[in-house]
Design an enzyme around this catalytic site. Structure first.
Site, PDB file in Angstrom:
ATOM      1  CB  THR A   1      38.643 -82.365   7.039  1.00 55.73           C
ATOM      2  OG1 THR A   1      39.603 -83.389   6.871  1.00 55.73           O
ATOM      3  CG2 THR A   1      39.351 -81.021   7.160  1.00 55.73           C
TER       4      THR A   1
ATOM      5  CG  ASP B   1      47.956 -86.061   5.444  1.00 57.89           C
ATOM      6  OD1 ASP B   1      47.292 -86.522   4.513  1.00 57.89           O
ATOM      7  OD2 ASP B   1      47.498 -85.255   6.268  1.00 57.89           O
TER       8      ASP B   1
HETATM    9  O1  DON Z   1      46.161 -82.550   6.035  1.00 54.61           O
HETATM   10  C1  DON Z   1      45.663 -83.022   5.002  1.00 54.61           C
HETATM   11  O2  DON Z   1      45.931 -82.592   3.895  1.00 54.61           O
HETATM   12  C2  DON Z   1      44.647 -84.133   5.119  1.00 54.61           C
HETATM   13  N1  DON Z   1      44.898 -84.887   6.328  1.00 54.61           N
HETATM   14  C3  DON Z   1      43.248 -83.579   5.070  1.00 54.61           C
HETATM   15  C4  DON Z   1      42.206 -84.652   5.072  1.00 54.61           C
HETATM   16  C5  DON Z   1      40.851 -84.169   4.674  1.00 54.61           C
HETATM   17  O3  DON Z   1      40.637 -83.022   4.375  1.00 54.61           O
HETATM   18  C6  DON Z   1      39.785 -85.191   4.632  1.00 54.61           C
HETATM   19  N2  DON Z   1      38.523 -84.635   4.418  1.00 54.61           N
HETATM   20  N3  DON Z   1      37.594 -84.206   4.111  1.00 54.61           N
END
Ligand code: DON
Length: 190
Positions: free
Chosen positions: A1, A43
């Site tokens: 991310t 998710d």
């Molecule tokens: O949207 C979300 O909450 C997750 N897909 C975020 C994933 C995430 O931040 C991974 N990383 N550092």
């Protein structure tokens, strides 16, 4: 991310969080492009009570289904004062994104800390399950003790998440861009 915080002299501001979810996403690279496909389906709650990769437990409302979007912790944020942007921030780190963003906002806006301190301060995170408070291990000893005295189980880790931010000082007309001190990197700009 990855979170990208941007602002320019014309008053354009963008807060953008982009993710392939877990490391290397679905582990599939589109041939000839170098692009890695995400595994964002994680998710969703695959079954009530079954944790996802970040330990989040969901139920029917977050079940996989047509025309649905999964729950997301991503929180790209722009703060306005009298209708004008003064601060933008966002974070990476799964569910800790929400607590990172809230803590940076509270530290900067409510506690009036300089932005670099607001980002550097030790972070605290709880996500209901597991029933433990994740803390950055340098969190003040007295605070740790008062949490354990109240019955919290603490899980210390070295570093939690990555937050990026830009502050606009309306008095000086200056931008202050800041990269999270936990990882290498720096703000770009004048
Ligand atoms: O949207 C979300 O909450 C997750 N897909 C975020 C994933 C995430 O931040 C991974 N990383 N550092």
């Amino acid at each position: 991310t990855t979170h990208v915080a941007t602002a320019d002299a014309e008053g354009n501001w963008v807060a953008m969080t982009q993710t392939i979810n877990t490391n290397y996403g679905s582990l599939i690279v589109v041939p000839g492009t170098g692009l890695i496909l995400n595994n964002e389906m994680d998710d969703f709650a695959i079954a009530p009570g079954t944790p996802n990769a970040f330990g989040l437990i969901g139920a029917e409302a977050n079940a996989v289904g047509p025309r649905k979007r999964p729950l997301s912790s991503m929180s790209p944020t722009i703060v306005l004062e009298n209708g004008q942007p003064i601060l933008t921030l966002g974070a990476a780190g799964g569910p800790t994104i929400i607590t990172q963003v809230v803590q940076a906002l509270v530290r900067r806006l409510d506690l009036n800390m300089p932005l670099d301190q607001a980002l550097a301060q030790p972070r605290i995170h709880h996500q209901w399950s597991p029933d433990a408070v994740r803390i950055e291990s340098r969190l003040d000893d007295n605070l740790q003790k008062s949490l354990t005295d109240r019955g919290h189980k603490l899980t210390p880790i070295a570093n939690m998440g990555v937050t990026q931010a830009i502050l606009f000082d309306r008095t000086s007309g200056q931008f202050l861009g800041l990269a999270d001190p936990r990882i290498p990197g720096q703000a770009a700009g004048p």
